[in-house]
Design an enzyme around this catalytic site. Structure first.
Site, PDB file in Angstrom:
ATOM      1  N   PRO A  49       0.867  -0.935   0.052  1.00 21.36           N
ATOM      2  CA  PRO A  49       0.359   0.027   0.654  1.00 21.36           C
ATOM      3  C   PRO A  49       0.460   1.159  -0.303  1.00 21.36           C
ATOM      4  CG  PRO A  49      -0.443  -1.577   1.913  1.00 21.36           C
ATOM      5  CD  PRO A  49       0.675  -2.284   1.379  1.00 21.36           C
ATOM      6  N   ASN A  50       0.756   2.487  -0.824  1.00 21.51           N
ATOM      7  CA  ASN A  50       1.611   3.869  -0.865  1.00 21.51           C
ATOM      8  C   ASN A  50       2.090   3.840  -1.908  1.00 21.51           C
ATOM      9  OD1 ASN A  50      -1.289   4.475   0.696  1.00 21.51           O
ATOM     10  ND2 ASN A  50      -0.243   3.994   2.417  1.00 21.51           N
ATOM     11  N   ARG A  87       5.420  11.094  -2.495  1.00 21.69           N
ATOM     12  CA  ARG A  87       4.999  10.933  -1.136  1.00 21.69           C
ATOM     13  C   ARG A  87       5.892  11.150  -0.686  1.00 21.69           C
ATOM     14  NH1 ARG A  87       4.766   4.401   1.108  1.00 21.69           N
ATOM     15  NH2 ARG A  87       3.467   4.836   3.542  1.00 21.69           N
ATOM     16  N   TYR A 104      10.940   9.045   1.432  1.00 20.49           N
ATOM     17  CA  TYR A 104      11.307   7.520   0.771  1.00 20.49           C
ATOM     18  C   TYR A 104      11.674   7.702  -0.588  1.00 20.49           C
ATOM     19  CZ  TYR A 104       7.566   5.825   3.551  1.00 20.49           C
ATOM     20  OH  TYR A 104       7.126   5.086   4.606  1.00 20.49           O
ATOM     21  N   ASN A 121       8.200  -6.007  -0.177  1.00 20.39           N
ATOM     22  CA  ASN A 121       7.970  -4.066   0.193  1.00 20.39           C
ATOM     23  C   ASN A 121       6.309  -4.279   0.648  1.00 20.39           C
ATOM     24  OD1 ASN A 121       7.588  -1.844   2.114  1.00 20.39           O
ATOM     25  ND2 ASN A 121       8.541  -0.881   0.014  1.00 20.39           N
ATOM     26  N   HIS A 156       3.650  -4.281   9.869  1.00 20.03           N
ATOM     27  CA  HIS A 156       3.424  -4.048  11.641  1.00 20.03           C
ATOM     28  C   HIS A 156       2.584  -5.075  11.611  1.00 20.03           C
ATOM     29  CE1 HIS A 156       6.685  -1.545   9.834  1.00 20.03           C
ATOM     30  NE2 HIS A 156       5.910  -0.639   9.024  1.00 20.03           N
ATOM     31  N   GLU A 209      11.841  -9.335   2.596  1.00 22.41           N
ATOM     32  CA  GLU A 209      11.445  -8.763   2.873  1.00 22.41           C
ATOM     33  C   GLU A 209      13.014  -6.736   2.490  1.00 22.41           C
ATOM     34  OE1 GLU A 209      10.559  -8.520   6.726  1.00 22.41           O
ATOM     35  OE2 GLU A 209      10.288  -6.193   7.380  1.00 22.41           O
ATOM     36  N   HIS A 219      12.531  -2.543   2.895  1.00 17.66           N
ATOM     37  CA  HIS A 219      11.785  -1.341   3.102  1.00 17.66           C
ATOM     38  C   HIS A 219      12.796  -0.131   2.766  1.00 17.66           C
ATOM     39  CE1 HIS A 219       8.994  -3.182   5.641  1.00 17.66           C
ATOM     40  NE2 HIS A 219       9.769  -3.773   6.109  1.00 17.66           N
ATOM     41  N   SER A 226      12.941   2.994   4.256  1.00 21.42           N
ATOM     42  CA  SER A 226      13.557   3.487   5.148  1.00 21.42           C
ATOM     43  C   SER A 226      13.887   2.984   6.235  1.00 21.42           C
ATOM     44  CB  SER A 226      12.569   4.247   5.643  1.00 21.42           C
ATOM     45  OG  SER A 226      10.837   3.251   6.087  1.00 21.42           O
ATOM     46  N   ARG A 258      12.586   5.650  13.177  1.00 16.55           N
ATOM     47  CA  ARG A 258      11.187   5.484  13.058  1.00 16.55           C
ATOM     48  C   ARG A 258      10.047   5.502  14.161  1.00 16.55           C
ATOM     49  NH1 ARG A 258       8.766   4.971   7.208  1.00 16.55           N
ATOM     50  NH2 ARG A 258       7.803   6.627   8.083  1.00 16.55           N
TER      51      ARG A 258
HETATM   52  C1  DQA Z   1       7.957   1.107   4.364  1.00 12.98           C
HETATM   53  C2  DQA Z   1       7.721   0.965   6.047  1.00 12.98           C
HETATM   54  C3  DQA Z   1       6.500   1.072   6.257  1.00 12.98           C
HETATM   55  O1  DQA Z   1       6.693   1.242   7.676  1.00 12.98           O
HETATM   56  C4  DQA Z   1       5.692   2.377   5.834  1.00 12.98           C
HETATM   57  O2  DQA Z   1       4.479   1.888   5.787  1.00 12.98           O
HETATM   58  C5  DQA Z   1       5.696   1.837   4.056  1.00 12.98           C
HETATM   59  C6  DQA Z   1       7.235   2.442   3.382  1.00 12.98           C
HETATM   60  C7  DQA Z   1       9.414   1.620   3.313  1.00 12.98           C
HETATM   61  O3  DQA Z   1       9.460   0.737   2.972  1.00 12.98           O
HETATM   62  O4  DQA Z   1      10.051   2.029   4.591  1.00 12.98           O
HETATM   63  O5  DQA Z   1       4.463   1.354   3.477  1.00 12.98           O
HETATM   64  O6  DQA Z   1       7.657  -0.215   3.901  1.00 12.98           O
END
Ligand code: DQA
Length: 145
Positions: free
Chosen positions: A10-11, A18, A23, A74, A80, A98, A100, A102, A107
């Site tokens: 998502p997102n 964003r 990011y 990702n 979480h 996995e 990410h 960030s 964080r």
């Molecule tokens: C993320 C980190 C997650 O906590 C966050 O909700 C994301 C992006 C990352 O790629 O850093 O959507 O997965």
């Protein structure tokens, strides 16, 4: 030919606009183009998908068991708290890396926990787009062995 599935959760369709201070400025299309090219130069087929929906991601993980040799995931915020995605990963034989962008450990507290961490092969995080690059490099090396 080996096949690697990249799943963005998502997102991540909003990459580039964003929260760019977290990011980065590269778009999802930029990331996917890099990964497809990285795979192509190693003789590996790479398919990239993005969904904002947990069930869709579960379906893709289940189906990948028959069609792909590696998954780079990702899971975004689902990382979480999605037990459904964790269980899907645990149910398949295909190894999952996995990723990410960030460094989630620097964080908010709620990002420190990954419910998928115990069922993935390993994690790469905190390197921005290079987290994906690193995961792809690992997957390619594992597939060549
Ligand atoms: C993320 C980190 C997650 O906590 C966050 O909700 C994301 C992006 C990352 O790629 O850093 O959507 O997965």
């Amino acid at each position: 030919m080996s096949k690697i599935l990249v799943i963005h959760g998502p997102n991540l369709n909003l990459l580039g606009t964003r929260e760019p201070e977290i990011y980065g400025h590269e778009t999802l299309a930029d990331v996917n183009a890099m990964l497809v090219e990285q795979g192509r130069s190693a003789g590996v087929e790479v398919e990239c998908r993005q969904s904002n929906h947990e069930g869709t991601m579960v379906d893709w993980i289940q189906q990948a068991n028959k069609e792909f040799d590696f998954i780079i995931l990702n899971a975004g915020a689902y990382t979480h708290y999605s037990i459904a995605i964790r269980d899907a990963i645990a149910a398949i034989q295909v190894p999952v890396i996995e990723v990410h962008l960030s460094n989630v450990h620097t964080r908010e507290e709620f990002r420190h926990k990954s419910v998928i961490a115990p069922v993935v092969m390993g994690q790469i995080l905190g390197f921005g787009v290079d987290s994906y690059y690193g995961a792809m490099a690992v997957a390619i090396r594992k597939l060549k062995k």
